[in-house]
Write a protein that holds these residues in place. Structure first.
Motif, PDB file in Angstrom:
ATOM      1  N   ARG A  21       0.816  -1.213   0.000  1.00 59.38           N
ATOM      2  CA  ARG A  21       0.000   0.000   0.000  1.00 59.38           C
ATOM      3  C   ARG A  21       0.851   1.265   0.000  1.00 59.38           C
ATOM      4  N   ARG A  62      -8.007  -5.172  -7.579  1.00 62.65           N
ATOM      5  CA  ARG A  62      -8.795  -5.021  -6.351  1.00 62.65           C
ATOM      6  C   ARG A  62      -8.710  -3.595  -5.812  1.00 62.65           C
ATOM      7  N   GLN A  63      -7.495  -3.055  -5.726  1.00 68.16           N
ATOM      8  CA  GLN A  63      -7.331  -1.708  -5.184  1.00 68.16           C
ATOM      9  C   GLN A  63      -8.001  -0.659  -6.061  1.00 68.16           C
ATOM     10  N   SER A  79     -11.887  -0.883  -5.837  1.00 69.84           N
ATOM     11  CA  SER A  79     -12.400  -0.542  -4.501  1.00 69.84           C
ATOM     12  C   SER A  79     -12.155   0.910  -4.126  1.00 69.84           C
ATOM     13  N   GLY A  80     -11.517   1.669  -5.018  1.00 67.97           N
ATOM     14  CA  GLY A  80     -11.288   3.085  -4.752  1.00 67.97           C
ATOM     15  C   GLY A  80     -10.059   3.376  -3.917  1.00 67.97           C
ATOM     16  N   GLU A  81      -9.149   2.415  -3.820  1.00 68.87           N
ATOM     17  CA  GLU A  81      -7.941   2.600  -3.016  1.00 68.87           C
ATOM     18  C   GLU A  81      -6.757   3.098  -3.844  1.00 68.87           C
ATOM     19  N   TYR A 136     -12.283   5.412  -8.232  1.00 68.93           N
ATOM     20  CA  TYR A 136     -13.635   5.036  -7.840  1.00 68.93           C
ATOM     21  C   TYR A 136     -13.897   5.413  -6.386  1.00 68.93           C
ATOM     22  N   ALA A 137     -15.150   5.699  -6.068  1.00 66.87           N
ATOM     23  CA  ALA A 137     -15.570   5.887  -4.686  1.00 66.87           C
ATOM     24  C   ALA A 137     -15.843   4.518  -4.070  1.00 66.87           C
ATOM     25  N   SER A 138     -15.981   4.467  -2.765  1.00 63.06           N
ATOM     26  CA  SER A 138     -16.193   3.189  -2.082  1.00 63.06           C
ATOM     27  C   SER A 138     -17.490   2.514  -2.498  1.00 63.06           C
ATOM     28  N   ASP A 139     -18.477   3.299  -2.994  1.00 62.17           N
ATOM     29  CA  ASP A 139     -19.752   2.714  -3.416  1.00 62.17           C
ATOM     30  C   ASP A 139     -19.746   2.288  -4.883  1.00 62.17           C
TER      31      ASP A 139
END
Length: 257
Positions: free
Chosen positions: A69, A87-88, A91-93, A137-140
């Motif tokens: 990270r 994945r990151q 998921s917005g990370e 991306y946002a978390s939603d």
């Protein structure tokens, strides 16, 4: 004599601080500056903005920084071999600036050549030029940041009008590259596929750090064989010829084929 040799990879990357931008060489897993990447991982630098053709795989290359990270944003042309990257990003990370491969190469070269921007046909009529590509991306699952609209102009080429999109050059705080050989002045020679993005990444960095398999004295390299002159390179670290090298996807022919 200008001696750009540094004793260790750890010393060479020690002043790369949190939030730095870095251009990293490599094409797939060919020519990854793994010793410099691992030194950066060990010192704990985070919130990095990285420009590279790809982000390695889950356990190799830039993938080790991603898994820890440490990367905030990637600017890449190919991201298809790394599950953690997917994945990151989804998921917005992780922020991603997806860039056509040839355009990315020219953006790096232009940055190192003092060219602020250039026009290219690549991307005309797509979201590359028209905007709207998801960058974050946002978390939603909604799009938090999208790519902007870029300037498109018409030029006459070969007697016909054609549209071109404006692309800005890339200039980074640092660059990390791998070369087969280098001298103490920073002149570098690359091997085969490792030459694809390493010279361009080197040019784009305000401070270029090169790991070399073999360090030689000035004058030992044939001037006609030097792929990148030392004017672009600021630090050289010898890592040896037995440094681990990975193959991204091994493909072999059937016996007798």
């Amino acid at each position: 004599m200008i001696d750009k040799n540094w004793a260790t990879a750890a010393e060479a990357v020690a002043d790369i601080l949190d939030g730095a931008s870095i251009a990293v060489g490599g094409f797939g897993l060919s020519g990854n500056p793994i010793a410099l990447i691992e030194a950066l991982l060990a010192q704990g630098t985070k919130e990095l903005s990285v420009v590279s053709n790809n982000c390695g795989v889950d356990d190799w290359g830039l993938g080790v920084l991603l898994a820890a990270r440490r990367i905030r944003k990637m600017t890449s042309s190919y991201v298809g071999e790394n599950r953690e990257f997917e994945r990151q990003f989804l998921s917005g990370e992780l922020e991603l600036e997806l860039t056509p491969q040839g355009t990315l190469a020219e953006k790096l070269r232009a940055g190192g050549s003092g060219i602020a921007a250039f026009y290219t046909q690549t991307g005309v009529g797509t979201q590359v030029a028209e905007g709207g590509l998801p960058r974050l991306y946002a978390s939603d699952g909604s799009i938090a940041v999208a790519s902007p609209v870029k300037d498109v102009r018409t030029f006459e080429i070969d007697g016909a009008p054609r549209e071109f999109v404006l692309e800005e050059a890339i200039r980074t705080d640092f660059s990390l590259v791998h070369a087969a050989a280098g001298d103490r002045h920073g002149n570098l020679v690359f091997n085969k596929a490792a030459r694809n993005f390493n010279p361009l990444a080197a040019m784009a960095g305000r401070v270029c750090i090169a790991q070399v398999e073999r360090l030689v004295e000035p004058g030992e390299l044939d001037p006609d064989r030097i792929h990148l002159p030392g004017v672009y390179v600021h630090r050289v670290v010898e890592v040896g010829t037995d440094i681990p090298k990975r193959i991204e996807r091994r493909t072999v022919a059937a016996e007798g084929a």
